[in-house]
Design a protein around this motif. Structure first.
Motif, mmCIF file in Angstrom:
data_model
loop_
_atom_site.group_PDB
_atom_site.id
_atom_site.type_symbol
_atom_site.label_atom_id
_atom_site.label_comp_id
_atom_site.label_asym_id
_atom_site.label_seq_id
_atom_site.Cartn_x
_atom_site.Cartn_y
_atom_site.Cartn_z
ATOM 1 N N UNK A 93 0.948 -1.123 -0.657
ATOM 2 C CA UNK A 93 -0.384 0.354 0.095
ATOM 3 C C UNK A 93 0.488 1.395 -0.248
ATOM 4 N N UNK A 94 2.290 1.281 -0.038
ATOM 5 C CA UNK A 94 3.006 2.227 -0.474
ATOM 6 C C UNK A 94 4.042 2.909 -1.841
ATOM 7 N N UNK A 95 2.733 3.787 -1.955
ATOM 8 C CA UNK A 95 2.753 3.835 -3.517
ATOM 9 C C UNK A 95 2.806 5.449 -3.811
ATOM 10 N N UNK B 70 -1.017 12.317 -11.897
ATOM 11 C CA UNK B 70 -0.599 10.963 -12.211
ATOM 12 C C UNK B 70 -1.823 9.895 -12.126
ATOM 13 N N UNK B 71 -1.831 9.361 -13.543
ATOM 14 C CA UNK B 71 -3.638 8.221 -13.569
ATOM 15 C C UNK B 71 -3.400 6.950 -12.495
ATOM 16 N N UNK B 72 -4.522 6.372 -11.755
ATOM 17 C CA UNK B 72 -4.274 5.212 -10.331
ATOM 18 C C UNK B 72 -3.975 4.306 -11.894
ATOM 19 N N UNK B 73 -4.415 4.154 -12.690
ATOM 20 C CA UNK B 73 -4.438 2.662 -13.274
ATOM 21 C C UNK B 73 -2.738 2.690 -13.635
ATOM 22 N N UNK B 74 -2.115 3.915 -13.965
ATOM 23 C CA UNK B 74 -0.656 3.663 -14.773
ATOM 24 C C UNK B 74 0.187 3.844 -12.750
ATOM 25 N N UNK B 75 -0.038 4.510 -11.860
ATOM 26 C CA UNK B 75 0.476 3.810 -10.709
ATOM 27 C C UNK B 75 0.068 2.828 -10.064
ATOM 28 N N UNK B 76 -0.594 2.319 -9.981
ATOM 29 C CA UNK B 76 -0.580 0.454 -10.275
ATOM 30 C C UNK B 76 0.015 -0.103 -10.983
ATOM 31 N N UNK B 77 0.327 0.014 -12.693
ATOM 32 C CA UNK B 77 1.473 -0.381 -13.223
ATOM 33 C C UNK B 77 2.366 -0.605 -12.943
ATOM 34 N N UNK B 78 2.924 0.831 -12.842
ATOM 35 C CA UNK B 78 3.938 0.748 -11.843
ATOM 36 C C UNK B 78 4.810 0.386 -10.937
#
Length: 426
Positions: free
Chosen positions: A296-298, A387-395
């Motif tokens: 959960x650290x993004x 930053x887009x949430x989906x892109x953050x999750x991808x990285x």
């Protein structure tokens, strides 16, 4: 025979004064380990090495009590295992250097506040006036650039070789870090003090500069340290910066143009190490356990995207082995107390268990155990102010995958009991 040879290797790695005698007694007969333990009455620190050999550990199962490291049943006398009188001077100096930095890290925040209180209470008009001017300077520096020291600072303060050699601490390069961009080095595990990362990127940066030329190493730590008199100056000299959003954005948004005024020192890139797991991960630190707080650290991923900085995963093998700490399972009273303190201060009050200056059993100095920081390949990102949430999750998923691959690739080389070691990401 293979297992006893492994124990001989561990004895060289851990530098325990009593293990060589144990080896002489064992020879090639690990089944005699129990009798050797009864004869020499070894402490937990010495037994932790012996217990790593499975054949020897089996012969210890009938003994009473418990070794805190491997939890196998052994019978031992908790007498102090003193450091031998005849120790090379260089090793003595390494121990003294380590003692200085360890006690400094543990006590400096409190002693800095106490020093200010004493000077304000007992100081005269001149002392109080100087302190007032100093407070103004702290405020101005922080407002200007979050108290960041430009460049690499004074290399005299960042060339402390004996602290590195005590463990020793190593740095492994797996990919190039081109100096035409900035980097967030996502460092794991935190350990008690983040020793491996701190040495390689703060206290002795010679090896880093050799492997990654033109890339300035920095380490991000708690923001309120840089508003604390005296403490903030020492940390700044060591190349540390605030982990606040403003501080990271300031450093990671700097120009990579060699002709820019900020790059007159010949460096065109900044690499800021962030110990992502923080105080939460520090509470999970126990020998042999690689438990990372990351799911959960993004925030570091969002910062990388906002500044266009690449993320460099980094694992420090052996970081969790230099200290143990008082048992603090999640449902214990100690852990609840630590969580409450962490919530209000950002710091978890740990109770580390190490060695002393003149003994191997008791104290808060780290044990002499090898730490190897492996620096992975950079993960490039597409810059975006929002930053887009989906892109953050991808990285973020790519960072987790890179850490898992790195652990599996290097654990046999850098972890002595790699079959028992697993990477846990929570």
């Amino acid at each position: 025979m293979h297992q006893v040879s492994g124990l001989r290797h561990l004895s060289m790695t851990y530098h325990s004064s009593g293990v060589l005698e144990l080896l002489e007694t064992l020879g090639d007969r690990p089944e005699e380990a129990g009798r050797a333990v009864d004869k020499y009455k070894y402490s937990c620190y010495t037994l932790e090495i012996a217990c790593r050999c499975s054949a020897i550990a089996q012969s210890l199962e009938t003994r009473r009590n418990s070794c805190f490291f491997c939890r196998r049943s052994v019978d031992f006398n908790m007498k102090i295992e003193w450091v031998p009188l005849r120790v090379p001077l260089e090793r003595r100096l390494q121990t003294l250097a380590t003692a200085f930095f360890t006690y400094t890290f543990f006590t400096l925040p409190i002693t800095s506040c106490l020093a200010v209180a004493i000077l304000l209470y007992y100081g005269g008009l001149i002392i109080r006036t100087l302190l007032l001017l100093y407070f103004v300077k702290i405020y101005v520096d922080y407002k200007k650039n979050c108290a960041v020291v430009e460049g690499n600072g004074w290399l005299f303060y960042r060339s402390i070789r004996r602290y590195r050699d005590y463990f020793p601490v190593e740095l492994v390069k797996t990919a190039e870090l081109p100096a035409n961009k900035n980097y967030i080095v996502a460092s794991f595990p935190h350990g008690i003090l983040g020793t491996g990362t701190c040495i390689n990127m703060s206290l002795d940066i010679e090896k880093w500069l050799e492997l990654f030329p033109q890339v300035r190493p920095k380490i991000a730590t708690l923001d309120h340290h840089f508003r604390t008199p005296f403490l903030r100056d020492i940390l700044r000299w060591w190349g540390m910066v605030s982990v606040s959003k403003e501080s990271l954005a300031y450093l990671l948004s700097k120009s990579n143009d060699p002709k820019h005024k900020d790059n007159r020192d010949g460096f065109t890139s900044n690499a800021v190490a962030v110990l992502v797991g923080g105080a939460q991960e520090a509470m999970e630190t126990h020998p042999g356990k690689y438990i990372l707080t990351l799911r959960n650290r993004k925030g570091f991923v969002k910062m990388a995207i906002r500044t266009g900085s690449s993320i460099v995963p980094s694992l420090s093998f052996g970081e969790v082995d230099i200290f143990d700490q008082v048992a603090n399972p999640p449902d214990s009273a100690l852990r609840r107390f630590q969580n409450v303190v962490k919530k209000f201060t950002g710091i978890s009050p740990l109770l580390p268990k190490g060695r002393g200056i003149f003994n191997y059993n008791y104290g808060i100095l780290p044990h002499r155990r090898r730490i190897v920081q492996v620096v992975g390949s950079p993960i490039d990102v597409i810059r975006s102010d929002s930053p887009d949430a989906d892109y953050v999750d991808k990285i973020h998923a790519q960072v987790i995958e890179a850490l898992e691959k790195m652990f599996e690739q290097y654990k046999e080389e850098y972890i002595s009991d790699c079959q028992q070691s697993k990477l846990v990401i929570q």
